[in-house]
Scaffold this motif. Structure first.
Motif, short mmCIF file in Angstrom:
data_model
loop_
_atom_site.label_atom_id
_atom_site.label_comp_id
_atom_site.label_asym_id
_atom_site.label_seq_id
_atom_site.Cartn_x
_atom_site.Cartn_y
_atom_site.Cartn_z
N UNK A 101 0.73 -1.10 0.25
CA UNK A 101 -0.34 -0.08 -0.02
C UNK A 101 0.80 1.37 0.24
N UNK A 102 1.83 0.93 0.30
CA UNK A 102 2.74 2.89 0.40
C UNK A 102 3.69 2.65 -1.00
N UNK A 103 4.35 1.46 -1.31
CA UNK A 103 4.33 1.15 -2.79
C UNK A 103 3.63 2.23 -3.19
N UNK A 104 2.33 2.06 -3.35
CA UNK A 104 1.11 2.46 -4.07
C UNK A 104 0.90 3.89 -4.22
N UNK A 105 0.95 3.87 -2.73
CA UNK A 105 0.94 5.44 -2.53
C UNK A 105 1.77 6.25 -3.09
N UNK A 106 3.39 6.28 -2.98
CA UNK A 106 3.84 6.54 -3.62
C UNK A 106 4.51 6.97 -5.03
N UNK A 107 3.62 5.57 -5.78
CA UNK A 107 3.57 5.98 -7.03
C UNK A 107 2.41 7.00 -7.31
N UNK A 108 1.34 7.16 -6.26
CA UNK A 108 0.33 7.83 -6.86
C UNK A 108 0.85 9.46 -6.32
N UNK A 109 1.74 9.82 -5.95
CA UNK A 109 2.60 11.04 -5.43
C UNK A 109 3.38 10.98 -7.43
N UNK A 110 3.87 10.33 -7.31
CA UNK A 110 4.49 9.91 -8.57
C UNK A 110 3.68 10.29 -10.15
N UNK A 155 -9.23 11.37 -7.30
CA UNK A 155 -10.24 10.17 -7.17
C UNK A 155 -8.64 8.86 -6.85
N UNK A 156 -8.19 9.46 -7.23
CA UNK A 156 -6.46 8.73 -7.47
C UNK A 156 -6.39 8.56 -5.67
N UNK A 194 -3.38 8.52 -17.38
CA UNK A 194 -3.01 8.26 -15.35
C UNK A 194 -4.15 6.85 -15.12
N UNK A 195 -5.72 7.23 -15.09
CA UNK A 195 -5.99 6.14 -14.50
C UNK A 195 -5.79 5.33 -14.71
N UNK A 196 -5.11 4.27 -16.43
CA UNK A 196 -4.29 3.53 -16.68
C UNK A 196 -3.45 2.98 -15.76
N UNK A 197 -2.34 3.90 -15.26
CA UNK A 197 -1.09 3.73 -15.12
C UNK A 197 -1.54 3.11 -13.60
N UNK A 198 -2.67 4.40 -12.98
CA UNK A 198 -2.87 3.61 -11.71
C UNK A 198 -3.25 2.39 -10.72
N UNK A 240 0.44 11.55 -9.83
CA UNK A 240 -0.66 12.44 -9.70
C UNK A 240 -0.20 14.15 -10.12
N UNK A 241 1.51 13.89 -9.97
CA UNK A 241 3.00 15.01 -10.75
C UNK A 241 2.95 15.44 -11.47
N UNK A 242 2.36 15.00 -12.73
CA UNK A 242 2.49 14.81 -14.17
C UNK A 242 1.31 15.50 -14.54
N UNK A 243 1.68 16.36 -15.30
CA UNK A 243 0.84 17.76 -15.84
C UNK A 243 -0.09 16.69 -16.58
#
Length: 310
Positions: free
Chosen positions: A19-28, A42-43, A283-287, A30-33
């Motif tokens: 879950x921590x790895x997923x959260x770190x990936x979400x941070x990266x 929602x992510x 973004x949704x697909x990658x997440x 959602x930083x993409x414009x």
């Protein structure tokens, strides 16, 4: 008994790891414009709930006999087995219970305070608006329980506007504020916030779930701002927020405590930021790929909650 406790602790450890790895990936991600604030919102909601929803456990339980390829994660299994044999587990359990109790009391106190504010009597407004009217199916009223516009209620949301806001703002600004609050109400943001805070009570010790909460709060406001911009009221919302944030002009109607107000004003007043459906889809697909991989890896190391014994 010790083995059952160790297995539960082991599963919990593996689950939090991925879950921590997923959260770190979400941070990266959602930083993409390019993607909308609504998609980012929602992510982060899914990211936060992923900490407390053991999706892999259900699969482990239903298809354990078919997961013979799963192997325990020795880096966690060994230390957890040793830890649960001594007093360390008892100490950690007491700390967790105390923290959870404190967080629950904090949540209950906030809910009671908001309930008292919600019970404040409604008053009359101007612009030909009575104290109770309906906007897009959402009840709206004026009252003195809040110094800024707010959505009250969890299952049945309603909007409460502070007395005097219709004198402070012109009609276009008033409409912009109302559109923003309607976006919160229609999406049931109060219900989502409640679910998040209940989750926080259980995993209060993990810094990334606090980060998820901060990002949820940011994108919650930005996504509602987007709904205002789509209605061509972006400039009016900037003007309204600026008025509500200046004590000399707004009196008791201050929004200086609103979440990320200065950032929102800068974003609304700056150049228009374009978003595309393609960026939202990517973004949704990658997440989705990241969170699916996280669930798969959790299953790969927790089938039947095996614990590696030394």
């Amino acid at each position: 008994m010790h083995e059952h406790i160790a297995r539960a602790m082991y599963y919990f450890g593996v689950h939090l790891l991925y879950a921590s790895i997923v959260a770190s990936a979400a941070w990266v991600l959602t930083s993409i414009r390019g993607a909308s604030a609504t998609t980012r919102y929602w992510l982060w909601v899914v990211t936060a709930f992923n900490f407390v929803v053991p999706s892999g456990a259900l699969i482990d339980k239903l298809w354990a006999l078919h997961l013979t390829w799963a192997r325990p994660l020795g880096a966690l299994g060994g230390p957890i087995w040793d830890m649960t044999e001594g007093r360390t587990a008892v100490v950690l359990a007491v700390i967790w219970i105390a923290g959870t109790f404190f967080m629950l009391m904090r949540l209950i106190s906030r809910i009671r305070e908001e309930r008292r504010e919600a019970q404040a009597p409604a008053q009359l407004g101007e612009h030909g608006v009575t104290s109770n009217f309906t906007a897009n199916g959402i009840p709206v009223s004026f009252g003195d329980g809040h110094s800024s516009p707010a959505v009250l209620g969890v299952l049945y949301p309603r909007i409460r506007l502070p007395i005097g806001i219709d004198r402070l703002l012109n009609q276009r600004e008033f409409d912009a504020v109302l559109i923003h609050e309607l976006a919160h109400a229609r999406r049931r943001d109060n219900l989502i916030r409640l679910f998040y805070e209940v989750s926080l009570c259980a995993v209060w010790f993990h810094p990334l779930i606090w980060l998820a909460g901060a990002r949820i709060a940011l994108y919650r406001e930005l996504s509602c701002d987007e709904s205002v911009i789509r209605r061509a009221h972006g400039r009016a919302l900037v003007s309204a927020l600026a008025k509500l944030a200046i004590p000399e002009q707004a009196g008791f109607l201050q929004a200086t405590a609103s979440s990320h107000l200065s950032y929102r004003l800068a974003r609304l007043a700056g150049p228009a930021q374009t978003t595309s459906r393609a960026a939202n889809l990517v973004l949704t697909s990658l997440f989705a790929a990241v969170i699916s991989a996280g669930i798969f890896e959790t299953i790969a190391h927790t089938a039947c909650c095996y614990v590696l014994k030394r």
